[in-house]
Design a protein around this motif. Structure first.
Motif, PDB file in Angstrom:
ATOM      1  N   VAL A  90     -12.664  69.729  -1.860  1.00  0.00           N
ATOM      2  CA  VAL A  90     -12.210  69.890  -1.014  1.00  0.00           C
ATOM      3  C   VAL A  90     -11.581  70.937  -0.384  1.00  0.00           C
ATOM      4  CG1 VAL A  90     -12.002  67.202  -1.546  1.00  0.00           C
ATOM      5  CG2 VAL A  90      -9.988  68.912  -1.652  1.00  0.00           C
ATOM      6  N   THR A  91     -11.197  71.130   1.140  1.00  0.00           N
ATOM      7  CA  THR A  91     -10.494  71.251   1.912  1.00  0.00           C
ATOM      8  C   THR A  91     -10.418  70.841   3.279  1.00  0.00           C
ATOM      9  OG1 THR A  91     -10.963  73.639   2.906  1.00  0.00           O
ATOM     10  CG2 THR A  91     -12.884  72.661   3.417  1.00  0.00           C
ATOM     11  N   HIS A  92      -8.584  71.686   3.377  1.00  0.00           N
ATOM     12  CA  HIS A  92      -8.483  70.782   4.513  1.00  0.00           C
ATOM     13  C   HIS A  92      -8.427  72.209   5.716  1.00  0.00           C
ATOM     14  CE1 HIS A  92      -4.641  73.449   2.976  1.00  0.00           C
ATOM     15  NE2 HIS A  92      -4.233  72.376   1.592  1.00  0.00           N
ATOM     16  N   GLY A  93      -9.040  73.095   5.914  1.00  0.00           N
ATOM     17  CA  GLY A  93      -8.989  73.881   6.558  1.00  0.00           C
ATOM     18  C   GLY A  93      -7.745  74.826   6.836  1.00  0.00           C
ATOM     19  N   GLY A  94      -7.559  75.146   8.172  1.00  0.00           N
ATOM     20  CA  GLY A  94      -6.512  76.293   8.569  1.00  0.00           C
ATOM     21  C   GLY A  94      -6.823  77.619   8.129  1.00  0.00           C
ATOM     22  N   ALA A  95      -6.412  77.868   8.443  1.00  0.00           N
ATOM     23  CA  ALA A  95      -6.287  79.611   7.789  1.00  0.00           C
ATOM     24  C   ALA A  95      -6.695  79.962   6.463  1.00  0.00           C
ATOM     25  CB  ALA A  95      -4.280  80.419   7.891  1.00  0.00           C
ATOM     26  N   THR A  96      -6.869  79.058   5.464  1.00  0.00           N
ATOM     27  CA  THR A  96      -7.053  79.204   4.426  1.00  0.00           C
ATOM     28  C   THR A  96      -8.130  78.447   4.122  1.00  0.00           C
ATOM     29  OG1 THR A  96      -5.843  79.550   1.816  1.00  0.00           O
ATOM     30  CG2 THR A  96      -4.908  78.718   3.570  1.00  0.00           C
ATOM     31  N   ASN A  97      -9.560  78.180   4.008  1.00  0.00           N
ATOM     32  CA  ASN A  97     -10.086  77.314   3.582  1.00  0.00           C
ATOM     33  C   ASN A  97     -10.551  77.137   2.241  1.00  0.00           C
ATOM     34  OD1 ASN A  97     -11.564  79.127   3.884  1.00  0.00           O
ATOM     35  ND2 ASN A  97     -13.314  78.635   4.973  1.00  0.00           N
ATOM     36  N   LYS A  98      -9.372  77.234   1.490  1.00  0.00           N
ATOM     37  CA  LYS A  98      -9.886  77.402  -0.132  1.00  0.00           C
ATOM     38  C   LYS A  98      -9.857  75.942  -0.827  1.00  0.00           C
ATOM     39  CE  LYS A  98      -4.882  76.074  -1.724  1.00  0.00           C
ATOM     40  NZ  LYS A  98      -3.703  76.973  -2.209  1.00  0.00           N
ATOM     41  N   LEU A  99     -11.042  75.352  -1.957  1.00  0.00           N
ATOM     42  CA  LEU A  99     -11.802  74.989  -2.236  1.00  0.00           C
ATOM     43  C   LEU A  99     -10.832  74.683  -3.345  1.00  0.00           C
ATOM     44  CD1 LEU A  99     -15.471  75.527  -2.503  1.00  0.00           C
ATOM     45  CD2 LEU A  99     -13.903  74.215  -0.988  1.00  0.00           C
ATOM     46  N   ILE A 100     -10.670  73.330  -3.372  1.00  0.00           N
ATOM     47  CA  ILE A 100      -9.597  72.522  -4.515  1.00  0.00           C
ATOM     48  C   ILE A 100     -10.669  71.954  -5.292  1.00  0.00           C
ATOM     49  CG2 ILE A 100      -8.033  70.955  -5.314  1.00  0.00           C
ATOM     50  CD1 ILE A 100      -6.598  72.100  -2.379  1.00  0.00           C
ATOM     51  N   PHE A 101     -11.177  71.701  -6.791  1.00  0.00           N
ATOM     52  CA  PHE A 101     -12.034  71.930  -7.245  1.00  0.00           C
ATOM     53  C   PHE A 101     -11.092  70.523  -8.450  1.00  0.00           C
ATOM     54  CE2 PHE A 101     -15.811  73.860  -6.347  1.00  0.00           C
ATOM     55  CZ  PHE A 101     -15.231  74.966  -6.165  1.00  0.00           C
ATOM     56  N   GLY A 102     -12.243  69.767  -8.856  1.00  0.00           N
ATOM     57  CA  GLY A 102     -11.914  68.417  -9.976  1.00  0.00           C
ATOM     58  C   GLY A 102     -12.416  69.413 -11.419  1.00  0.00           C
ATOM     59  N   THR A 103     -12.433  68.661 -12.018  1.00  0.00           N
ATOM     60  CA  THR A 103     -12.650  69.448 -13.462  1.00  0.00           C
ATOM     61  C   THR A 103     -14.154  69.013 -13.393  1.00  0.00           C
ATOM     62  OG1 THR A 103     -11.765  67.286 -14.663  1.00  0.00           O
ATOM     63  CG2 THR A 103     -10.637  68.722 -14.576  1.00  0.00           C
ATOM     64  N   GLY A 104     -14.872  68.028 -13.102  1.00  0.00           N
ATOM     65  CA  GLY A 104     -16.101  68.445 -13.154  1.00  0.00           C
ATOM     66  C   GLY A 104     -16.185  66.768 -13.783  1.00  0.00           C
ATOM     67  N   THR A 105     -17.377  66.593 -13.405  1.00  0.00           N
ATOM     68  CA  THR A 105     -18.668  65.508 -14.824  1.00  0.00           C
ATOM     69  C   THR A 105     -19.541  66.587 -15.598  1.00  0.00           C
ATOM     70  OG1 THR A 105     -17.926  63.353 -13.669  1.00  0.00           O
ATOM     71  CG2 THR A 105     -19.783  63.667 -14.892  1.00  0.00           C
TER      72      THR A 105
END
Lengths: 111, 113
Positions: A90-105
């Motif tokens: 997910v990203t909450h945008g803004g100046a830094t649109n970094k992605l926050i990842f889950g650990t995966g399936t």
């Protein structure tokens, strides 16, 4: 704190056996939810972006849906080549649109 | 269209040694990211560049990690000195303009012994 939780951690399916992967999230001001596929020894490969609740996107045997609290990746009649780790971010945008990842399936499709 | 290029693909070093990774983003992509992916986990952002300026380095261990992006194209990530817990895959990603989709390179697998 922004958080992404994916379930199950691992899933084993028979070829043709449809199922769904879950991604639940807690984020302030969601700007986008992403699904990626990652094969062993490779970088994540972009699949979908979902921007608002109710949105759906499809690609071959994959369909991604989004609600206000979670996303599902539905896999219809999977084939062995669908075996991979599926990552949600997910990203909450803004100046830094970094992605926050889950650990995966980790998905394994057996012939 | 060529994808994100990274080198080397694999690196094995001893603790306290130094190492550097290189990334060439997709042509025209102004934003470049370095992520660390520890085995069994999702990628975690280390640093984000917009052109050659740093946008976010809040999770970069600055006592040992450094990164630069000269001329707003290629980037290098350096670790000096390396610790055992730095063993991970280091992924580079890039994105264009206002879109949020990030495209990843194949990664560099670092093993610190």
């Amino acid at each position: 704190e922004d958080q992404v939780t994916q379930s199950p951690e691992a899933l084993r399916l028979q070829e043709g056996e449809s199922s769904s992967l879950n991604c639940s999230y807690t984020v302030s001001g969601l700007r986008g939810l992403f699904w990626y596929r990652q094969d062993p020894g490779k970088g994540p490969e972009f699949l979908f972006t979902l921007y608002s609740a109710g949105e759906e996107k499809e690609k071959e045997r994959l369909k991604a849906t989004l609600t206000k609290k979670e996303s599902f990746l539905h896999i219809t009649a999977p084939k062995p080549e669908d075996s991979a780790t599926y990552l949600c971010a997910v990203t909450h945008g803004g100046a830094t649109n970094k992605l926050i990842f889950g650990t995966g399936t980790l998905l394994a499709v057996q012939p | 269209e060529a994808g994100v290029a990274q080198s080397p693909r694999y690196k094995i070093i001893e603790k306290r040694q130094s190492v550097a990774f290189w990334c060439n983003p997709i042509s025209g992509h102004a934003t470049l990211y370095w992520y660390q992916q520890i085995l069994g986990q999702g990628p975690k952002l280390l640093i984000q560049f917009q052109n050659n300026g740093v946008v976010d380095d809040s999770q970069l261990p600055k006592d040992r990690f450094s990164a630069e992006r000269l001329k707003g194209v290629d980037s290098t990530l350096k670790i000096q000195p390396a610790k055992l817990e730095d063993s991970a895959v280091y992924l580079c990603a890039s994105t264009q303009g206002a879109t949020y989709e990030q495209y990843f390179g194949p990664g560099t697998r670092l093993t610190v012994t």
